[in-house]
Enzyme design. Structure first.
Site, mmCIF file in Angstrom:
data_model
loop_
_atom_site.group_PDB
_atom_site.id
_atom_site.type_symbol
_atom_site.label_atom_id
_atom_site.label_comp_id
_atom_site.label_asym_id
_atom_site.label_seq_id
_atom_site.Cartn_x
_atom_site.Cartn_y
_atom_site.Cartn_z
ATOM 1 N N CYS A 1 0.824 -1.223 0.000
ATOM 2 C CA CYS A 1 0.000 0.000 0.000
ATOM 3 C C CYS A 1 0.851 1.263 0.000
ATOM 4 O O CYS A 1 1.985 1.261 0.478
ATOM 5 C CB CYS A 1 -0.915 -0.011 1.232
ATOM 6 S SG CYS A 1 -2.294 1.132 1.037
ATOM 7 N N ASP B 1 -6.952 -3.283 11.130
ATOM 8 C CA ASP B 1 -5.786 -2.413 11.287
ATOM 9 C C ASP B 1 -5.758 -1.929 12.738
ATOM 10 O O ASP B 1 -6.799 -1.887 13.416
ATOM 11 C CB ASP B 1 -5.907 -1.222 10.324
ATOM 12 C CG ASP B 1 -4.631 -0.391 10.233
ATOM 13 O OD1 ASP B 1 -3.584 -0.830 10.752
ATOM 14 O OD2 ASP B 1 -4.694 0.698 9.633
HETATM 15 O O1 LIG Z 1 -0.824 4.598 4.318
HETATM 16 C C1 LIG Z 1 -1.402 5.664 4.586
HETATM 17 O O2 LIG Z 1 -0.808 6.745 4.515
HETATM 18 C C2 LIG Z 1 -2.841 5.640 5.011
HETATM 19 C C3 LIG Z 1 -3.497 6.855 5.145
HETATM 20 C C4 LIG Z 1 -4.820 6.881 5.524
HETATM 21 C C5 LIG Z 1 -5.506 5.695 5.765
HETATM 22 C C6 LIG Z 1 -4.856 4.478 5.631
HETATM 23 C C7 LIG Z 1 -3.530 4.431 5.260
HETATM 24 N N1 LIG Z 1 -2.862 3.243 5.129
HETATM 25 C C8 LIG Z 1 -3.411 1.965 5.447
HETATM 26 O O3 LIG Z 1 -2.992 1.578 6.758
HETATM 27 C C9 LIG Z 1 -2.512 0.254 6.731
HETATM 28 C C10 LIG Z 1 -1.499 -0.004 7.815
HETATM 29 O O4 LIG Z 1 -0.317 0.736 7.561
HETATM 30 P P1 LIG Z 1 1.095 0.301 8.179
HETATM 31 O O5 LIG Z 1 1.557 -0.920 7.431
HETATM 32 O O6 LIG Z 1 0.878 0.051 9.621
HETATM 33 O O7 LIG Z 1 1.985 1.471 7.934
HETATM 34 C C11 LIG Z 1 -1.908 0.150 5.335
HETATM 35 O O8 LIG Z 1 -1.680 -1.135 4.951
HETATM 36 C C12 LIG Z 1 -2.897 0.911 4.508
HETATM 37 O O9 LIG Z 1 -3.946 0.076 4.060
#
Ligand SMILES: O=C(O)c1ccccc1N[C@@H]1O[C@H](COP(=O)(O)O)[C@@H](O)[C@H]1O
Length: 211
Positions: free
Chosen positions: A8, A130
């Site tokens: 992502c 999440d």
């Molecule tokens: O990635 C971003 O900037 C974001 C912004 C707003 C909503 C969701 C976002 N990301 C999502 O969050 C998960 C977890 O992130 P991480 O791997 O803990 O950094 C990511 O996989 C996105 O789906």
């Protein structure tokens, strides 16, 4: 059964190509202005053009306006990920309007938070668990925060699902072992700094998922 992966917050050709080469099932694009991974529809369309059909293209939105979602879908998305306070009715409406999958992010800190997901049965296509962000956070995801994976042990999932939040190549197998996740999603765990994807970390994550 192999674990499916979503990389992502992709914003560059190099990250896009690394995700495709490593076998990502989905690639995510963040349409959220305060995010260091924010991208506009035109730039997303150019990246999407590099990807084969079998790779899903997921747009991440946080309580976005209809026009922003419409422009991003027109860029070639195959799924909409709702990462804000969108209701089951909104999720269902978007699925009907665009005819593509709708995913709902479920912020998790306690077992009670899991109760939310059953409301999306019949309205969303997938749930993405999440870590719940702090109340004063500017963005609700993409900050490398984990939740207690044991909360998902024995949980009766009402929808196909992904695990996300603080995953990286080093903790992925443990996370899958505890939760039984059929699919995983990562953003900051494959970066060298917020918003800067690291092609070697992407490759290591996808290799760990394939083990
Ligand atoms: O990635 C971003 O900037 C974001 C912004 C707003 C909503 C969701 C976002 N990301 C999502 O969050 C998960 C977890 O992130 P991480 O791997 O803990 O950094 C990511 O996989 C996105 O789906």
């Amino acid at each position: 059964m192999p674990v499916r992966t979503k990389i992502c917050g992709v914003t560059t050709n190099a990250a896009m190509d690394a995700a495709i080469a490593g076998g990502a099932a989905w690639i995510g694009f963040v349409f959220c202005a305060p995010s260091p991974r924010n991208i506009d529809s035109q730039a997303a369309a150019a990246l999407i053009a590099r990807a084969p059909n079998h790779v899903g293209k997921v747009g991440v939105f946080v309580d976005a306006e209809d026009g922003a979602i419409a422009a991003a879908v027109a860029a070639g998305l195959t799924a909409i990920q709702l990462h804000g306070k969108e209701s089951p009715e909104q999720a269902a409406s978007l699925g009907r309007r665009y005819g593509i999958e709708v995913w709902k992010a479920a912020p998790v800190r306690t077992r009670d938070d899991l109760a939310l997901v059953t409301r999306y049965r019949g309205a969303a296509d997938r749930i993405l668990y999440d870590a719940k962000a702090p109340a004063d956070a500017v963005i609700p995801g993409g900050q490398g925060l984990r939740f207690d994976w044991r909360l998902l042990e024995g949980f009766d999932h009402p929808l196909p699902w992904l695990l996300s939040g603080g995953l990286d190549a080093g903790n992925l197998r443990e996370a899958i072992g505890i939760t039984g996740a059929p699919a995983v999603d990562v953003s900051s765990g494959v970066e060298s700094a917020p918003g800067i994807k690291d092609v070697d970390k992407i490759a290591a994550f996808l290799k760990a998922a394939a083990q």
